[in-house]
Write a protein that holds these residues in place. Sequence first.
Motif, PDB file in Angstrom:
ATOM      1  N   PRO A  67       0.721  -1.349  -0.020  1.00  0.00           N
ATOM      2  CA  PRO A  67       0.084   0.003  -0.012  1.00  0.00           C
ATOM      3  C   PRO A  67       0.775   1.256   0.022  1.00  0.00           C
ATOM      4  CG  PRO A  67      -0.046  -1.098   2.122  1.00  0.00           C
ATOM      5  CD  PRO A  67       0.501  -2.120   1.310  1.00  0.00           C
ATOM      6  N   TYR A  68       2.252   1.068   0.237  1.00  0.00           N
ATOM      7  CA  TYR A  68       3.055   2.281   0.464  1.00  0.00           C
ATOM      8  C   TYR A  68       3.622   2.569  -1.042  1.00  0.00           C
ATOM      9  CZ  TYR A  68       2.617   1.271   5.160  1.00  0.00           C
ATOM     10  OH  TYR A  68       2.323   1.139   6.570  1.00  0.00           O
ATOM     11  N   ASP A 162      -0.078   6.311   7.720  1.00  0.00           N
ATOM     12  CA  ASP A 162      -1.351   5.909   8.086  1.00  0.00           C
ATOM     13  C   ASP A 162      -2.191   6.686   7.258  1.00  0.00           C
ATOM     14  OD1 ASP A 162      -0.478   3.763   9.837  1.00  0.00           O
ATOM     15  OD2 ASP A 162      -1.099   5.138  11.694  1.00  0.00           O
ATOM     16  N   GLY A 163      -1.893   8.159   7.178  1.00  0.00           N
ATOM     17  CA  GLY A 163      -2.752   8.826   6.386  1.00  0.00           C
ATOM     18  C   GLY A 163      -2.801   8.702   4.767  1.00  0.00           C
ATOM     19  N   PHE A 164      -1.291   8.253   4.451  1.00  0.00           N
ATOM     20  CA  PHE A 164      -1.354   7.895   2.893  1.00  0.00           C
ATOM     21  C   PHE A 164      -2.125   6.628   2.758  1.00  0.00           C
ATOM     22  CE2 PHE A 164       0.834   5.215  -0.447  1.00  0.00           C
ATOM     23  CZ  PHE A 164       0.853   6.340  -1.502  1.00  0.00           C
ATOM     24  N   VAL A 165      -1.887   5.526   3.395  1.00  0.00           N
ATOM     25  CA  VAL A 165      -2.828   4.567   3.048  1.00  0.00           C
ATOM     26  C   VAL A 165      -4.303   4.608   3.306  1.00  0.00           C
ATOM     27  CG1 VAL A 165      -3.215   2.110   4.170  1.00  0.00           C
ATOM     28  CG2 VAL A 165      -0.842   2.866   4.245  1.00  0.00           C
ATOM     29  N   SER A 166      -4.725   5.233   4.271  1.00  0.00           N
ATOM     30  CA  SER A 166      -6.166   5.663   4.287  1.00  0.00           C
ATOM     31  C   SER A 166      -6.571   6.644   3.122  1.00  0.00           C
ATOM     32  CB  SER A 166      -6.508   6.400   5.872  1.00  0.00           C
ATOM     33  OG  SER A 166      -5.804   7.763   5.828  1.00  0.00           O
ATOM     34  N   ARG A 168      -6.000   9.668   2.949  1.00  0.00           N
ATOM     35  CA  ARG A 168      -6.173  11.101   3.381  1.00  0.00           C
ATOM     36  C   ARG A 168      -4.901  12.024   2.622  1.00  0.00           C
ATOM     37  NH1 ARG A 168      -4.828  13.324   9.454  1.00  0.00           N
ATOM     38  NH2 ARG A 168      -5.092  15.672   9.055  1.00  0.00           N
ATOM     39  N   TYR A 169      -3.709  11.279   2.227  1.00  0.00           N
ATOM     40  CA  TYR A 169      -2.856  12.005   1.381  1.00  0.00           C
ATOM     41  C   TYR A 169      -2.485  11.289   0.180  1.00  0.00           C
ATOM     42  CZ  TYR A 169      -2.116  13.936   6.417  1.00  0.00           C
ATOM     43  OH  TYR A 169      -2.226  14.405   7.696  1.00  0.00           O
ATOM     44  N   ASP A 170      -2.028  11.999  -0.753  1.00  0.00           N
ATOM     45  CA  ASP A 170      -1.777  11.054  -2.241  1.00  0.00           C
ATOM     46  C   ASP A 170      -0.339  11.345  -2.198  1.00  0.00           C
ATOM     47  OD1 ASP A 170      -4.478  10.732  -2.860  1.00  0.00           O
ATOM     48  OD2 ASP A 170      -4.595  12.826  -3.273  1.00  0.00           O
ATOM     49  N   VAL A 171       0.236  12.077  -1.507  1.00  0.00           N
ATOM     50  CA  VAL A 171       1.815  12.078  -1.822  1.00  0.00           C
ATOM     51  C   VAL A 171       2.214  12.741  -0.295  1.00  0.00           C
ATOM     52  CG1 VAL A 171       1.886  14.374  -2.776  1.00  0.00           C
ATOM     53  CG2 VAL A 171       3.626  12.814  -3.030  1.00  0.00           C
ATOM     54  N   VAL A 172       3.496  12.387  -0.014  1.00  0.00           N
ATOM     55  CA  VAL A 172       4.271  12.873   1.319  1.00  0.00           C
ATOM     56  C   VAL A 172       5.680  13.113   0.832  1.00  0.00           C
ATOM     57  CG1 VAL A 172       4.860  12.509   3.675  1.00  0.00           C
ATOM     58  CG2 VAL A 172       2.702  11.582   2.776  1.00  0.00           C
ATOM     59  N   ASP A 173       5.787  14.468   0.986  1.00  0.00           N
ATOM     60  CA  ASP A 173       7.423  15.211   0.776  1.00  0.00           C
ATOM     61  C   ASP A 173       7.901  15.577   2.039  1.00  0.00           C
ATOM     62  OD1 ASP A 173       6.989  14.257  -2.106  1.00  0.00           O
ATOM     63  OD2 ASP A 173       6.983  16.413  -2.674  1.00  0.00           O
ATOM     64  N   ILE A 174       9.316  15.368   2.149  1.00  0.00           N
ATOM     65  CA  ILE A 174      10.023  15.973   3.304  1.00  0.00           C
ATOM     66  C   ILE A 174      11.052  16.973   2.883  1.00  0.00           C
ATOM     67  CG2 ILE A 174      11.457  15.248   5.355  1.00  0.00           C
ATOM     68  CD1 ILE A 174      10.875  12.419   4.848  1.00  0.00           C
ATOM     69  N   VAL A 175      11.008  17.988   3.459  1.00  0.00           N
ATOM     70  CA  VAL A 175      12.124  19.088   3.243  1.00  0.00           C
ATOM     71  C   VAL A 175      12.730  19.261   4.453  1.00  0.00           C
ATOM     72  CG1 VAL A 175      12.347  21.737   2.425  1.00  0.00           C
ATOM     73  CG2 VAL A 175      10.590  20.360   1.613  1.00  0.00           C
ATOM     74  N   PHE A 176      14.272  19.166   4.396  1.00  0.00           N
ATOM     75  CA  PHE A 176      15.142  19.362   5.440  1.00  0.00           C
ATOM     76  C   PHE A 176      16.391  19.783   5.097  1.00  0.00           C
ATOM     77  CE2 PHE A 176      15.615  15.410   3.755  1.00  0.00           C
ATOM     78  CZ  PHE A 176      16.766  15.208   3.505  1.00  0.00           C
ATOM     79  N   ASN A 177      17.259  20.296   5.978  1.00  0.00           N
ATOM     80  CA  ASN A 177      18.712  20.701   5.744  1.00  0.00           C
ATOM     81  C   ASN A 177      19.594  19.551   6.118  1.00  0.00           C
ATOM     82  OD1 ASN A 177      19.052  23.976   5.633  1.00  0.00           O
ATOM     83  ND2 ASN A 177      17.535  23.383   7.249  1.00  0.00           N
TER      84      ASN A 177
END
Length: 294
Positions: A67-68, A162-166, A168-177
């Motif tokens: 599912p991921y 959990d939000g992606f599998v359900s 709630r989100y269609d994509v998850v991105d990370i922004v960091f240094n």
Amino acid sequence: MASLKEVRSRIASINSTQQITKAMKMVAAAKLRRAQDGITQMRPYAQKLSQMLSTVSAGAELAADSPYKQARPIDRVLLIVVTSDRGLCGAFNTNAIKAAISLLNDRYAAQARAGNVEIMALGKKGAEAFIRRGFRVNTKHTNIFGSLNFATVRQAAEEAMDGFVSGRYDVVDIVFNEFKNVATQIIRTEQMLPIVAAEAPAGATSAVNYLFEPSEEEIISELIPKTLKIQLYKAALESNASFYGAQMTAMDKATENAGELLKELKLVYNRTRQAAITKEILEIVGGAEALAAD
């Protein structure tokens, strides 16, 4: 021209500030060593875990059905922005926030206009900045850097997963240094979900049939979630080391600037004092000449 009292007051104030910046630089340097050790040890582990997942997934149909990995039209976006809880670190937080806003304006402009973007802030500074700009901000995980460990970051990762599998989100991105060295931090944007298949290295052989122990299903069901959690934990460690590097550099520069300002103020003080002494001498000479004339 400022009076001697005003100049003395400014010199005392800057001396006090310089002592504070020196102390903060020393504290940041001590914490940087520990943070740098943490990310140095994590990088090989995260890299090997990712390689292991790619190797197992290459010949496993179960991995493709995870599912991921399910890509779908992007309507709802979760952006995880990793900043710090405190300031006095130069442009560290500003750069991460600007990169996140640039990403929203370019890649996810339509979703942002529709109000379908949620920000998960890891760090108070990012939360405050996005709240001021009117975004929906998840602030449940802002206080992770006081005692940064895998358990605290895992909760944020599990919520995103959990939000992606359900749906709630269609994509998850990370922004960091990303931490490069004490003076250099590089802004990175990584897609966390859906999982993007890693490219096969040059000269790689075709897929190999493996014998799995325990079962293939059990390995993949454990490996994929753990890799995602490690990905976010690594981003938090990178950002934590970058913060102390940026703070150490900023406090070093502030200490130097205070030293330069002290030199200028001491020069002004000496000139003002000399002018006052000269004025007093002239007044005494003028009074003596007036008495002699009488």
